[in-house]
Write an enzyme that holds these catalytic residues in place. Structure first.
Site, mmCIF file in Angstrom:
data_model
loop_
_atom_site.group_PDB
_atom_site.id
_atom_site.type_symbol
_atom_site.label_atom_id
_atom_site.label_comp_id
_atom_site.label_asym_id
_atom_site.label_seq_id
_atom_site.Cartn_x
_atom_site.Cartn_y
_atom_site.Cartn_z
ATOM 1 N N VAL B 16 0.842 -1.183 0.000
ATOM 2 C CA VAL B 16 0.000 0.000 0.000
ATOM 3 C C VAL B 16 0.883 1.240 0.000
ATOM 4 O O VAL B 16 2.093 1.144 0.188
ATOM 5 C CB VAL B 16 -0.966 0.014 1.209
ATOM 6 C CG1 VAL B 16 -1.948 -1.145 1.120
ATOM 7 C CG2 VAL B 16 -0.207 -0.029 2.518
ATOM 8 N N CYS B 17 0.238 2.373 -0.204
ATOM 9 C CA CYS B 17 0.952 3.640 -0.364
ATOM 10 C C CYS B 17 1.945 3.867 0.783
ATOM 11 O O CYS B 17 1.588 3.622 1.939
ATOM 12 C CB CYS B 17 -0.089 4.756 -0.385
ATOM 13 S SG CYS B 17 0.498 6.280 -1.098
ATOM 14 N N PRO B 18 3.146 4.335 0.512
ATOM 15 C CA PRO B 18 3.651 4.747 -0.800
ATOM 16 C C PRO B 18 4.484 3.680 -1.515
ATOM 17 O O PRO B 18 5.173 3.992 -2.484
ATOM 18 C CB PRO B 18 4.543 5.926 -0.434
ATOM 19 C CG PRO B 18 5.133 5.523 0.896
ATOM 20 C CD PRO B 18 4.072 4.737 1.597
ATOM 21 N N VAL B 19 4.428 2.427 -1.033
ATOM 22 C CA VAL B 19 5.357 1.405 -1.531
ATOM 23 C C VAL B 19 5.225 1.125 -3.030
ATOM 24 O O VAL B 19 6.250 1.042 -3.719
ATOM 25 C CB VAL B 19 5.222 0.111 -0.701
ATOM 26 C CG1 VAL B 19 6.126 -0.981 -1.255
ATOM 27 C CG2 VAL B 19 5.572 0.388 0.763
ATOM 28 N N TYR B 43 -3.572 -2.061 -5.329
ATOM 29 C CA TYR B 43 -3.894 -0.909 -4.484
ATOM 30 C C TYR B 43 -4.302 0.241 -5.400
ATOM 31 O O TYR B 43 -3.457 0.821 -6.096
ATOM 32 C CB TYR B 43 -2.672 -0.550 -3.639
ATOM 33 C CG TYR B 43 -2.840 0.671 -2.778
ATOM 34 C CD1 TYR B 43 -2.070 1.811 -3.025
ATOM 35 C CD2 TYR B 43 -3.744 0.701 -1.729
ATOM 36 C CE1 TYR B 43 -2.201 2.939 -2.239
ATOM 37 C CE2 TYR B 43 -3.890 1.833 -0.938
ATOM 38 C CZ TYR B 43 -3.121 2.945 -1.199
ATOM 39 O OH TYR B 43 -3.254 4.066 -0.413
#
Lengths: 273, 81
Positions: B16-19, B43
């Site tokens: 999930v953000c920011p990955v 995502y």
């Protein structure tokens, strides 16, 4: 166990191990299906957080509406009145996202496994690759609109006393050095407290003590007497900070789930750098 | 015959953000014009954050939803010039 005001929202591995066969406890693995298949806590249901978002909504991270979320929860074997324990690999981002969605839809008995799967394995508990048998159930959502904020809600409280806007992105995103929308920067008046600063370690993540967390939030002007709105880029990191604030006993907290992906792309909304 | 392209797969499913954005940026910075980057995500907000980085770094993107599940393949190619 640290003395968080709502300590029941944080579940130890030993407690969970002792309650795996408890019919009133439902364990939910919030990771993707592939990670679940590699190994999960015995009996855990898989509910990847990607399934919670409404693909038809213009805001990508908006949760499904009640009737569709009821089906998702029911198909995962969730039932009103259960104690639902959530976990992910460890940092708690995905578990916290489902935590917030469940609180938004009125579920009361919730907890996140402290340290997630990393802590579970470090404490010599077992995982399995066997898919869990899930019996679909009936779930009735009871939305709490005060736990989800829109851009209109945020706009309405700009500059108002008694309100704390908490930007939990990285410092680079907050300042606009890293831009992930049409515009960089932050909501005017928002203070920055990177969600990761709530964690004491990353190999086996652990939340900092209640005193440390309270001091960090207070330094950002976030105190329990205020209305607090968390936001990030897409409402996931914001959900983690929402969870931490709930753990500390905050009662007036909401997640601006549209977050910067919504605010930063709307030219009619003010931006601060 | 055009030069064969090298396909770099980036699996950001479950992230999930920011990955997802960070994984895509890392791949784009390490890649050459001979590479095609395939980023797998589940995502939805990354459907916005990755393209914004593509525009910044000079890459084009194409998005496909490959199953009925919320899962997408983003194919990134270096812009000419």
């Amino acid at each position: 166990m640290p003395s968080y005001a709502n300590s029941d929202l944080l579940v130890t591995a030993d407690w969970l191990a002792a309650n795996l066969s408890n019919p009133n406890v439902r364990v939910v693995d919030t990771r993707g299906a592939a990670r679940y298949a590699e190994g999960h806590i015995p009996g855990a249901t898989n509910l990847p957080v990607a399934r919670l978002d409404d693909p038809t909504h213009p805001i990508r991270s908006m949760p499904l509406p009640p009737e569709r979320m009821a089906m998702v929860f029911g198909n995962a074997g969730l039932a009103n009145g259960q104690t639902i324990v959530l976990y992910d690999d460890g940092p708690g981002l995905m578990a916290a996202r489902l935590f917030w969605v469940l609180e938004y839809y009125g579920h009361e008995k919730l907890g996140i496994l402290d340290g997630g799967l990393a802590r579970w394995l470090a404490e010599n508990h077992h995982v399995t690759r066997d898919p869990s048998q899930v019996t679909a159930s009936t779930y009735t959502p009871h939305p709490h609109p005060d736990r989800l904020s829109s851009s209109d809600d945020v706009k309405a409280v700009l500059g108002k006393p008694g309100v704390a806007l908490l930007d939990v992105r990285s410092h680079e995103e907050y300042t606009g050095a890293m831009v992930q929308a049409a515009r960089g920067g932050h909501v005017p008046g928002a203070k920055n407290c990177d969600w990761q600063t709530a964690l004491a370690g990353l190999n086996i993540p652990a939340l900092k003590s209640a005193d440390e967390l309270a001091a960090q939030f207070a330094a950002a002007g976030v105190t329990p007497d205020k209305q607090v709105i968390t936001y990030c880029q897409g409402g996931v990191r914001a959900a983690h900070s929402y969870y931490v604030l709930r753990l500390l006993g905050y009662t007036n907290v909401s997640n601006y789930t549209g977050s910067w992906g919504d605010w930063g792309n709307d030219p009619n909304l003010p931006v601060e750098n | 015959m055009p030069d064969a392209k090298n396909i770099i797969e980036v699996d950001a499913r479950g992230d999930v953000c920011p990955v997802p954005m960070m994984k895509a940026v890392k791949a784009m910075k390490a890649a050459t014009s001979q590479d095609i980057i395939e980023v797998w995500i589940d995502y939805a907000p990354a459907l916005d954050t990755i393209p914004s980085q593509c525009n910044r770094l000079g890459w084009e993107f194409r998005v496909e939803q490959t199953t009925d599940d919320p899962e997408w393949k983003m194919t990134l190619t270096k812009k000419d010039g």
